[in-house]
Enzyme design. Structure first.
Site, PDB file in Angstrom:
ATOM      1  N   GLU A   1     -12.001  13.277  13.818  1.00 36.90           N
ATOM      2  CA  GLU A   1     -11.414  13.535  12.510  1.00 36.90           C
ATOM      3  C   GLU A   1     -12.226  14.646  11.839  1.00 36.90           C
ATOM      4  OE1 GLU A   1     -10.381  10.564   9.716  1.00 36.90           O
ATOM      5  OE2 GLU A   1      -9.294   9.303  11.146  1.00 36.90           O
TER       6      GLU A   1
ATOM      7  N   HIS B   1       0.808  -1.219   0.000  1.00 35.03           N
ATOM      8  CA  HIS B   1       0.000   0.000   0.000  1.00 35.03           C
ATOM      9  C   HIS B   1       0.843   1.273   0.000  1.00 35.03           C
ATOM     10  CE1 HIS B   1      -3.793   2.220   0.862  1.00 35.03           C
ATOM     11  NE2 HIS B   1      -4.328   1.131   0.363  1.00 35.03           N
TER      12      HIS B   1
ATOM     13  N   ASP C   1      -7.299   4.380   9.386  1.00 35.51           N
ATOM     14  CA  ASP C   1      -8.657   4.385   8.830  1.00 35.51           C
ATOM     15  C   ASP C   1      -8.940   3.133   8.006  1.00 35.51           C
ATOM     16  OD1 ASP C   1      -9.259   6.796   9.974  1.00 35.51           O
ATOM     17  OD2 ASP C   1      -8.827   7.982   8.193  1.00 35.51           O
TER      18      ASP C   1
END
Length: 542
Positions: free
Chosen positions: A280, A94, A164
């Site tokens: 957030e 990633h 997240d």
């Protein structure tokens, strides 16, 4: 077996002839591993790419380790090699800018099926993996956080701090920091690590913690893979809540938005009944629905449009907060939330609430991923830019970037939320702005072939350069999170006062500079180690 060995020999020799490698193939062929050393074109192709899809590398081979000892054997072979080759650990792939790639070296595929899948199964079934008494879990470095969560929930426990997106590897996030909306309260994920097993650049497999090999422990956490490869992490746990009340409220005024965010993170020392568990936010610069790919939070039957609210410069700000609870305390949760919301200055008619199981909230982004995959919108270039912005300059950043450079179109979410610096251990390798509070601003955009010039890779990467230049010209001392630079001078500027320590740690733990060369911080050494009566010296070769 002979046929397999012959194929590997042929493939390695062909690569040496083709790309001019200096690696002696016997150095790899002599390697005896529990897993598998592969030169299969599909394995090599997978290891040559990452989520960013903006860079490509040409690894020599891919190791699917069957144990932590396999990782140590490979790195030890690279360290003692007369010719030298590099080694990079790859989790879920990633990375954005080739950080886990390597040219003319070996990629260790820490996650996935095959041998690495078997070693994770062994870790999962191992004695004491989850300790209810010690409140910790031992995780393989290549294990995904979603699998860690599933294992710990069987005991009613869960890690304290998250990212997240849960389909990231443990070693990958700990090599950066690992942040989400819980960081204001618990710090980044690296703040919840009790112990590590690490393979250093010398090929040593060492256990480290606050008390044992502490310099290596702090170096590796947030160390961008420069000092060692994490093969095991002991992660602190807490009792897992059952449900989450998930709330979003809107702001048209940036000052009110940041004031409320900063107020909420100031409550970190308060009892759980007097604070939210997650804070957030995101910026809405695009006209139309407020929905984004991270969730389907707002109901399509009740769309919210920017034009329905008087926004400043066409920009809205969304505060995203949650309250965790158990079903036994459901009667009091509404009162607790109401008491906190009364202290905030959001648009009164903009409260949107949903209630869901804890695991569904944590895994919310994966559901959006599946939707994007179904539309062939996941495997596209991702020119992401993540910045830590000092609190004192976040208003200037808003004016220059959100209301300036970005215009009114975006191809992905733009996150913004503050964190408390005192929750970050300064002994780690991570660098943050030199203020008590700093913001993460994450431009998580995708390059799409829609015919819209503003969605192209060229436009988005140019825009990223504009943002960085704006910060530099305006004297906004941002720090990149998941940093990407191409010269050592830029890296020295990034680390600032920490550069001397960072460099010394590199010389101590990876003196041949063979690990994680995709970060482009150090160039591999052309020297070989020689015995020095208990220590190692490097002998230069020409």
């Amino acid at each position: 077996m002979a046929t397999k060995l012959l194929l590997i020999t042929f493939a390695i020799c062909r690569l040496i002839v083709t790309v001019g490698l200096t690696v002696d193939p016997t150095e790899l062929l002599r390697l005896v591993v529990d897993g598998q050393l592969s030169v299969d074109p599909s394995d090599v192709d997978t290891a040559s790419k990452d989520f960013g899809l903006m860079t490509r590398a040409e690894p020599l081979a891919v190791l699917h380790p069957g144990s932590a000892q396999d990782v140590a054997r490979l790195v030890r072979a690279a360290y003692s090699s007369a010719h030298g080759f590099t080694v990079s650990a790859r989790g879920h792939g990633h990375s954005i800018n080739g950080q886990a790639q390597t040219n003319n070296g070996v990629v260790i595929e820490m996650n996935g099926g095959g041998s690495s899948g078997r070693v994770m199964s062994q870790v999962r079934s191992g004695s004491g993996r989850v300790s209810e008494k010690g409140m910790y879990v031992d995780a393989w470095g290549g294990e995904l956080w979603i699998d860690v969560l599933r294992s710990t929930l069987e005991y009613g426990l869960a890690p304290k701090s998250w990212t997240d997106y849960l389909y990231l590897s443990v070693g990958g996030t700990l090599s950066n920091a690992g942040i989400s909306g819980q960081a204001f309260n618990h710090g980044p994920q690296i703040s919840s690590v009790d112990e590590l097993d690490v393979v250093t650049g010398r090929g040593e497999l060492l256990t480290c913690s606050e008390e044992k090999n502490s310099e290596l422990f702090h170096a590796v956490l947030g160390g961008l893979g420069q000092f060692g490869i994490i093969t095991r992490a002991r992660i602190a746990l807490e009792p897992a809540p059952q449900r989450v009340r998930w709330i979003r409220v809107l702001y048209s005024n940036f000052s009110a938005f940041t004031k409320d965010q900063e107020f909420l993170i100031s409550l970190h020392g308060q009892p759980s009944t007097h604070k939210f568990d997650y804070v957030e936010g995101f910026v809405i610069v695009d006209g139309g629905l407020i929905n984004n790919w991270r969730s389907s939070f707002f109901s399509p039957s009740n769309p919210v449009k920017i034009t329905s609210i008087n926004s400043q410069g066409g920009v809205l700000y969304c505060l995203e907060i949650t309250k965790n609870y158990h079903e036994s305390s459901a009667d009091t949760i509404d009162q607790e939330i109401e008491g906190l919301l009364k202290k905030l200055d959001f648009v009164p008619t903009s409260v949107f609430t949903t209630d869901l199981p804890y695991v569904d909230f944590l895994d919310r982004v994966h559901k959006a991923e599946l939707k994007l995959r179904s539309k062939s919108l996941w495997d596209v270039p991702h020119p992401w830019l993540n910045l830590f912005v000092p609190k004192s300059r976040i208003s200037d950043f808003d004016k220059g970037v959100f209301k300036g450079i970005l215009g009114n179109k975006t191809s992905g979410p733009i996150l913004i939320y503050p964190m408390n610096k005192d929750k970050w251990d300064q002994r780690s390798s991570v660098v943050t702005p030199d203020e008590d509070i700093f913001y993460l601003v994450a431009l998580l955009r995708s390059a799409l072939d829609t015919g819209d010039e503003t969605h192209t890779l060229e436009h988005l990467t140019n825009q990223n350069r504009q943002i960085l230049k704006f910060c530099d010209d305006a004297g906004i001392k941002v720090k990149q999170y998941l940093p990407h630079y191409t010269t050592q001078e830029e890296w020295m500027d990034h680390f600032g006062d920490k550069w001397g320590q960072f460099y010394q740690r590199k010389m101590d733990f990876d003196p041949r500079r063979i690990l994680a060369t995709g970060q482009r911080i150090f160039s591999p050494s052309s020297s070989v180690p020689i015995s020095n009566h208990g220590g190692d010296k490097l002998l230069s070769i020409s």
